[in-house]
Design a protein around this motif. Structure first.
Motif, PDB file in Angstrom:
ATOM      1  N   UNK A 248       0.831  -1.209   0.000  1.00  0.00           N
ATOM      2  CA  UNK A 248       0.000   0.000   0.000  1.00  0.00           C
ATOM      3  C   UNK A 248       0.859   1.249   0.000  1.00  0.00           C
ATOM      4  N   UNK A 249       1.918   1.246   0.816  1.00  0.00           N
ATOM      5  CA  UNK A 249       2.823   2.402   0.845  1.00  0.00           C
ATOM      6  C   UNK A 249       3.543   2.564  -0.490  1.00  0.00           C
ATOM      7  N   UNK A 250       3.953   1.445  -1.074  1.00  0.00           N
ATOM      8  CA  UNK A 250       4.706   1.530  -2.326  1.00  0.00           C
ATOM      9  C   UNK A 250       3.857   2.036  -3.482  1.00  0.00           C
ATOM     10  N   UNK A 251       2.542   2.006  -3.314  1.00  0.00           N
ATOM     11  CA  UNK A 251       1.642   2.520  -4.343  1.00  0.00           C
ATOM     12  C   UNK A 251       1.201   3.957  -4.060  1.00  0.00           C
ATOM     13  N   UNK A 252       1.736   4.556  -3.000  1.00  0.00           N
ATOM     14  CA  UNK A 252       1.338   5.906  -2.593  1.00  0.00           C
ATOM     15  C   UNK A 252       2.377   6.926  -3.043  1.00  0.00           C
ATOM     16  N   UNK A 253       1.961   7.882  -3.843  1.00  0.00           N
ATOM     17  CA  UNK A 253       2.904   8.858  -4.406  1.00  0.00           C
ATOM     18  C   UNK A 253       3.565   9.702  -3.322  1.00  0.00           C
ATOM     19  N   UNK A 254       2.806  10.092  -2.291  1.00  0.00           N
ATOM     20  CA  UNK A 254       3.371  10.935  -1.247  1.00  0.00           C
ATOM     21  C   UNK A 254       4.471  10.228  -0.457  1.00  0.00           C
ATOM     22  N   UNK A 372       7.191  13.192   8.168  1.00  0.00           N
ATOM     23  CA  UNK A 372       7.149  11.732   8.066  1.00  0.00           C
ATOM     24  C   UNK A 372       6.108  11.166   9.025  1.00  0.00           C
ATOM     25  N   UNK A 373       6.040  11.702  10.242  1.00  0.00           N
ATOM     26  CA  UNK A 373       5.016  11.271  11.192  1.00  0.00           C
ATOM     27  C   UNK A 373       3.617  11.594  10.677  1.00  0.00           C
ATOM     28  N   UNK A 374       3.464  12.731  10.001  1.00  0.00           N
ATOM     29  CA  UNK A 374       2.173  13.077   9.404  1.00  0.00           C
ATOM     30  C   UNK A 374       1.808  12.103   8.298  1.00  0.00           C
ATOM     31  N   UNK A 375       2.788  11.666   7.536  1.00  0.00           N
ATOM     32  CA  UNK A 375       2.539  10.685   6.487  1.00  0.00           C
ATOM     33  C   UNK A 375       1.991   9.388   7.081  1.00  0.00           C
ATOM     34  N   UNK A 376       2.578   8.964   8.192  1.00  0.00           N
ATOM     35  CA  UNK A 376       2.130   7.735   8.843  1.00  0.00           C
ATOM     36  C   UNK A 376       0.745   7.917   9.440  1.00  0.00           C
ATOM     37  N   UNK A 445       5.729  19.505  -3.714  1.00  0.00           N
ATOM     38  CA  UNK A 445       4.896  18.384  -4.157  1.00  0.00           C
ATOM     39  C   UNK A 445       4.081  17.768  -3.027  1.00  0.00           C
ATOM     40  N   UNK A 446       4.382  18.128  -1.789  1.00  0.00           N
ATOM     41  CA  UNK A 446       3.648  17.560  -0.652  1.00  0.00           C
ATOM     42  C   UNK A 446       2.327  18.303  -0.505  1.00  0.00           C
ATOM     43  N   UNK A 447       1.241  17.552  -0.525  1.00  0.00           N
ATOM     44  CA  UNK A 447      -0.086  18.132  -0.432  1.00  0.00           C
ATOM     45  C   UNK A 447      -0.889  17.421   0.650  1.00  0.00           C
ATOM     46  N   UNK A 448      -1.176  18.099   1.779  1.00  0.00           N
ATOM     47  CA  UNK A 448      -2.094  17.495   2.746  1.00  0.00           C
ATOM     48  C   UNK A 448      -3.492  17.424   2.150  1.00  0.00           C
ATOM     49  N   UNK A 449      -4.240  16.400   2.509  1.00  0.00           N
ATOM     50  CA  UNK A 449      -5.546  16.177   1.914  1.00  0.00           C
ATOM     51  C   UNK A 449      -6.619  16.070   2.974  1.00  0.00           C
ATOM     52  N   UNK A 450      -7.864  16.338   2.549  1.00  0.00           N
ATOM     53  CA  UNK A 450      -8.971  16.046   3.434  1.00  0.00           C
ATOM     54  C   UNK A 450      -9.206  14.547   3.413  1.00  0.00           C
ATOM     55  N   UNK A 451      -9.250  13.974   4.587  1.00  0.00           N
ATOM     56  CA  UNK A 451      -9.442  12.535   4.676  1.00  0.00           C
ATOM     57  C   UNK A 451     -10.589  12.236   5.609  1.00  0.00           C
ATOM     58  N   UNK A 452     -11.091  11.042   5.527  1.00  0.00           N
ATOM     59  CA  UNK A 452     -12.073  10.601   6.482  1.00  0.00           C
ATOM     60  C   UNK A 452     -11.711   9.199   6.921  1.00  0.00           C
ATOM     61  N   UNK A 453     -12.050   8.859   8.113  1.00  0.00           N
ATOM     62  CA  UNK A 453     -11.756   7.542   8.616  1.00  0.00           C
ATOM     63  C   UNK A 453     -12.528   6.525   7.788  1.00  0.00           C
ATOM     64  N   UNK A 454     -11.847   5.502   7.336  1.00  0.00           N
ATOM     65  CA  UNK A 454     -12.463   4.496   6.478  1.00  0.00           C
ATOM     66  C   UNK A 454     -12.329   3.136   7.115  1.00  0.00           C
ATOM     67  N   UNK A 455     -13.157   2.251   6.670  1.00  0.00           N
ATOM     68  CA  UNK A 455     -13.279   0.971   7.358  1.00  0.00           C
ATOM     69  C   UNK A 455     -13.276  -0.184   6.378  1.00  0.00           C
ATOM     70  N   UNK A 481      -7.636  16.055   8.557  1.00  0.00           N
ATOM     71  CA  UNK A 481      -6.458  15.672   9.314  1.00  0.00           C
ATOM     72  C   UNK A 481      -5.226  16.112   8.576  1.00  0.00           C
ATOM     73  N   UNK A 482      -4.085  15.885   9.228  1.00  0.00           N
ATOM     74  CA  UNK A 482      -2.816  16.255   8.607  1.00  0.00           C
ATOM     75  C   UNK A 482      -2.220  15.115   7.811  1.00  0.00           C
ATOM     76  N   UNK A 483      -2.969  14.046   7.619  1.00  0.00           N
ATOM     77  CA  UNK A 483      -2.440  12.900   6.882  1.00  0.00           C
ATOM     78  C   UNK A 483      -2.050  13.309   5.480  1.00  0.00           C
ATOM     79  N   UNK A 484      -0.935  12.793   5.004  1.00  0.00           N
ATOM     80  CA  UNK A 484      -0.461  13.131   3.666  1.00  0.00           C
ATOM     81  C   UNK A 484      -0.864  12.094   2.632  1.00  0.00           C
ATOM     82  N   UNK A 485      -1.619  11.069   3.052  1.00  0.00           N
ATOM     83  CA  UNK A 485      -2.034  10.038   2.109  1.00  0.00           C
ATOM     84  C   UNK A 485      -3.547  10.058   1.977  1.00  0.00           C
TER      85      UNK A 485
END
Length: 499
Positions: A248-254, A372-376, A445-455, A481-485
């Motif tokens: 999953x990480x290897x398929x993530x551009x960020x 990096x912590x935000x990415x995680x 190139x780093x873009x924080x995104x709007x995310x929602x908790x997914x299940x 959130x501050x997630x970068x993915x």
């Protein structure tokens, strides 16, 4: 790990015990990057390429160890219920303590006063095992220590604060090494006609480093409590969220963007640290006491800037503060370039350039770790892999960069020639500045995104009424959130809403 819906605040004692957990690594890394080439080239008499090969070997060993440690640290549960992160930290500390002294000591049974290494590659065979063990231990300690941050707090500012505290102790560790080196040098100046450290000095310095670092590692293990996520409730909570695995990480551009930024940041800091001593003694022709004094200036300024970083990033944003740090780096590189042997008051001017370098280096390093912590974000199940992958790019790039520089070195003899003066000036100016430009591109190139908790769809098969009742009101709504993915938005919602 803290629950998803609450913001955890760590007590000061736990912040302190966590912050000192990397001191052993920091002390050893300071000696490794600052004095390794000097020790092998100027003290033991190795040629530039052989000394570079040993440093490259260490960086490659570290680069290969970090993703392995990261993957295994995420997969295994630790030894005897001790905690998977702290188990790897303990193993790494033992490896570092057992091997590092041999890295900075002459070969056993050899008289350093009469033995000349030159191009004798049997030295590579002797030092290689100790360097590999040391680097494996260093990687184990680093990755496990970083991976604890997302587990200790889910607050963005708390995680940034932990990174700042961690780096503050990194600066203190570096200051301690340079103060010890300066003290040993002044002792030598009072008893012998030399202005450089001897092999016995390096051995004594390594022993002090290991003893001090081991004490702080003990404080870390006693004071830091790692949450053991083996209870049924936490397993159920983790099972309801889409987990980020290796593929999953290897398929993530960020993931690659942050890796490029982190690698460039580490190149800025490490290349400056490795070649600063040679710049001072060969380009500016300063006495060798300055190889202890000038780094002190860098790390004092770096230490002071760690305190306002959390506040400034909260007000202006992490990317803005990182950009300001890059400007300081480029300014320091420009300053280094225009200093030379005949510059009036060069020993004072280099202090100003070094102060600017320290401010910029500390700023970009702390913010890169925070990004990096935000990415995680909440994906703590694979945090060690992410940090391992970041460190892989860092260590491999640093090793290759140093080896290329050593091969391009104009002087092949043990003693430096006049061509070394502009060579080290160009290294201190153009390499960090070029890495700063690369880091700036990655930053854009780093873009924080709007995310929602997914299940995961497994939630629909869950039989836990508590999970349905307690979380449906707080997590069903989208949150920024501050997630970068980016997270999947097509996952089923909670059981209650799905029915």
């Amino acid at each position: 790990m803290p629950s998803e819906g609450s913001v955890s605040r760590l007590p000061l004692v736990r912040k302190f015990s966590y912050g000192v957990g990397h001191v052993l690594n920091d002390l050893c890394a300071s000696m490794w990057f600052t004095y390794l080439l000097i020790f092998y080239h100027q003290v033991l008499g190795m040629d530039n390429i052989l000394a570079g090969n040993l440093l490259l070997l260490g960086q490659v060993a570290d680069a290969l160890a970090t993703p392995f440690v990261g993957y295994e640290s995420d997969r295994l549960n630790g030894c005897f219920g001790y905690g998977k992160r702290k188990s790897w930290h303990l193993l790494g500390s033992i490896c570092v303590a057992a091997s590092f002294i041999f890295v900075f000591s002459p070969e056993l049974g050899v008289d350093p006063l009469t033995y000349v290494v030159g191009k004798d590659y049997t030295s590579l065979v002797y030092y290689a095992p100790f360097i590999v063990i040391f680097q494996f231990g260093w990687a184990s300690t680093q990755i496990s220590h970083l991976s604890l941050i997302p587990s200790l707090s889910n607050s963005e500012q708390e995680k940034l604060g932990l990174n700042s505290i961690r780096y503050a102790f990194t600066v203190i560790a570096n200051l301690a090494v340079y103060l010890l080196a300066w003290f040993l040098l002044t002792q030598d100046l009072g008893t012998a006609a030399t202005d450089s450290l001897t092999s016995a000095d390096y051995l004594n310095l390594a022993i002090i480093v290991i003893a001090t670092g081991a004490l702080f590692s003990l404080i870390f293990h006693v004071g830091t409590k790692e949450s053991i996520q083996a209870t049924d409730e936490r397993e159920l909570m983790n099972s309801t969220r889409r987990q980020m695995r290796v593929l999953s990480w290897l398929k993530t551009a960020q993931f690659y963007t942050v890796a490029l930024l982190y690698m460039s940041t580490r190149l800025i800091v490490n290349i400056s640290q490795v070649y600063l001593s040679m710049y001072l003694t060969e380009t500016l022709m300063l006495s060798k006491t300055y190889i202890a004094i000038v780094p002190l200036v860098i790390y004092i300024m770096g230490f002071l800037i760690t305190f306002p970083i959390k506040f400034l990033s909260k007000k202006a944003g992490k990317k803005v503060i990182y950009f300001l740090g890059l400007l300081c780096i480029i300014g320091a590189c420009t300053w280094f370039y225009f200093l030379h042997e005949d510059t009036p008051h060069r020993k004072y001017l280099v202090m100003g350039a070094s102060a600017l370098n320290g401010i910029g280096g500390s700023t970009v390093l702390v913010i890169s770790l925070s990004l990096t912590a935000d990415l995680i974000d909440g994906n703590t199940e694979s945090a060690a892999f992410v940090y391992g992958a970041m460190s892989f790019t860092d260590k491999l790039a640093n090793g290759l960069a140093v080896q290329i520089i050593q091969i391009a070195h104009p002087c092949k003899a043990t003693a430096c020639c006049p061509a070394c003066s502009p060579f080290y000036r160009d290294i201190m100016s153009f390499v960090p500045a070029g890495c700063a430009v690369t880091a700036f591109i990655a930053l854009l190139l780093i873009r924080p995104r709007k995310t929602e908790y997914t299940y995961d769809e497994r939630v629909e098969r869950s039989d836990s009424p508590n999970l349905v009742t307690n979380e449906s009101n707080s997590i069903n709504e989208p949150t920024e959130t501050s997630s970068l993915i980016p997270q999947r938005s097509d996952s089923p919602k909670l059981v209650k809403s799905a029915r």
